[in-house]
Design an enzyme around this catalytic site. Structure first.
Site, PDB file in Angstrom:
ATOM      1  N   SER A  90       0.842  -1.192   0.000  1.00  0.00           N
ATOM      2  CA  SER A  90       0.000   0.000   0.000  1.00  0.00           C
ATOM      3  C   SER A  90       0.889   1.259   0.000  1.00  0.00           C
ATOM      4  CB  SER A  90      -0.939  -0.052   1.215  1.00  0.00           C
ATOM      5  OG  SER A  90      -2.010   0.842   1.086  1.00  0.00           O
ATOM      6  N   HIS A 225      -7.750  -5.940   1.250  1.00  0.00           N
ATOM      7  CA  HIS A 225      -6.550  -5.105   1.163  1.00  0.00           C
ATOM      8  C   HIS A 225      -5.379  -5.690   1.947  1.00  0.00           C
ATOM      9  CE1 HIS A 225      -4.378  -1.510   0.181  1.00  0.00           C
ATOM     10  NE2 HIS A 225      -4.157  -1.223   1.462  1.00  0.00           N
TER      11      HIS A 225
END
Length: 250
Positions: A90, A225
């Site tokens: 990320s 995620h």
């Protein structure tokens, strides 16, 4: 270097180093634990950005240039010693990419492989816009992050953790918001791999191919995620990274 790096298993005779960059608000401990999962040929450095963990009193970086400078000034000697690879998840993907570009442009160094996880390409027009951070409460910011799937599972279980992590998250999001990569065409020449969760937002991973003249590979793994926290996915990622690093040309 000791302030920046957590390395739980020192391997001075390792042939390669893997440098791991945490997600927004994240610390060094999770990736530091990876060191026990790799074989003796790879030494794992997990980075600890300022403003968190043992660096909680260090001022957070306000922009990508400052953050990259902190990393490179501390690690340059080690990066010149032996081949290295970068892994970022990320927000950490953007920091690792910016660090790789800086190293190549200023020192002629680059990773033997870049591993990006759960991130849009730095020049993607699909990158989400961060809400005005000065006008958003901690609760509103947490809800916005959660709506993108960007809240680690442990945050949802500990209110005290949220209070501690929101300040560095705010700073990391400011760095993310102001980071611009307008002309990425082949700024690197190393191979690049993208990992993504099948249930995460669509990150237009094909656009990562623009940043390097090397080969780009994409892997979608089950989960959201934070798919990389699932043991089966973690095993796949570590095995894959090991093969790529050990077979890299340098």
């Amino acid at each position: 270097m000791e302030k920046l790096v957590m390395c739980l298993h020192r391997r001075p005779d390792a042939v390669y180093r893997l440098i791991c960059f945490p997600w927004a608000g994240g610390g060094a401990f999770h990736f530091a634990q990876w060191s026990s999962l790799f074989n003796s040929s790879i030494e794992v450095y997990s980075l600890r950005f300022p403003g968190r963990e043992s660096r909680v009193k260090d001022p957070c970086a306000q922009d990508m240039t400052t953050l990259v400078s902190d990393i490179v000034s501390s690690l340059l000697k080690e990066l010149q010693e032996k081949p290295f690879a970068f892994f970022g998840h990320s927000f950490g993907s953007y920091v690792s990419f910016a660090t790789a570009v800086h190293l190549k442009e200023k020192y002629g160094l680059q990773p033997v492989h870049l591993f990006m996880s759960g991130a849009y390409a730095p020049h993607s027009k699909s990158r989400p816009s961060v809400p005005p951070l000065k006008d958003v409460s901690d609760e509103e910011l947490f809800s916005w992050i959660n709506s993108l799937g960007g809240v680690p599972p442990e945050w949802l279980q500990r209110e005290d953790a949220v209070k501690l992590l929101i300040p560095p998250v705010r700073t990391d999001l400011e760095v993310f918001q102001t980071f611009v990569c307008a002309e990425p065409k082949n700024v690197l020449s190393c191979d690049l791999t993208c990992f993504d969760g099948s249930e995460d937002l669509t990150h237009d991973l094909e656009e990562w191919k623009d940043v390097t003249s090397g080969e780009t590979t994409i892997h979608e793994l089950p989960g959201g995620h934070f798919f990389l926290l699932e043991p089966s996915n973690e095993t796949f990622i570590i095995d894959y990274i090991t093969k790529c690093i050990e077979n890299a040309d340098f």
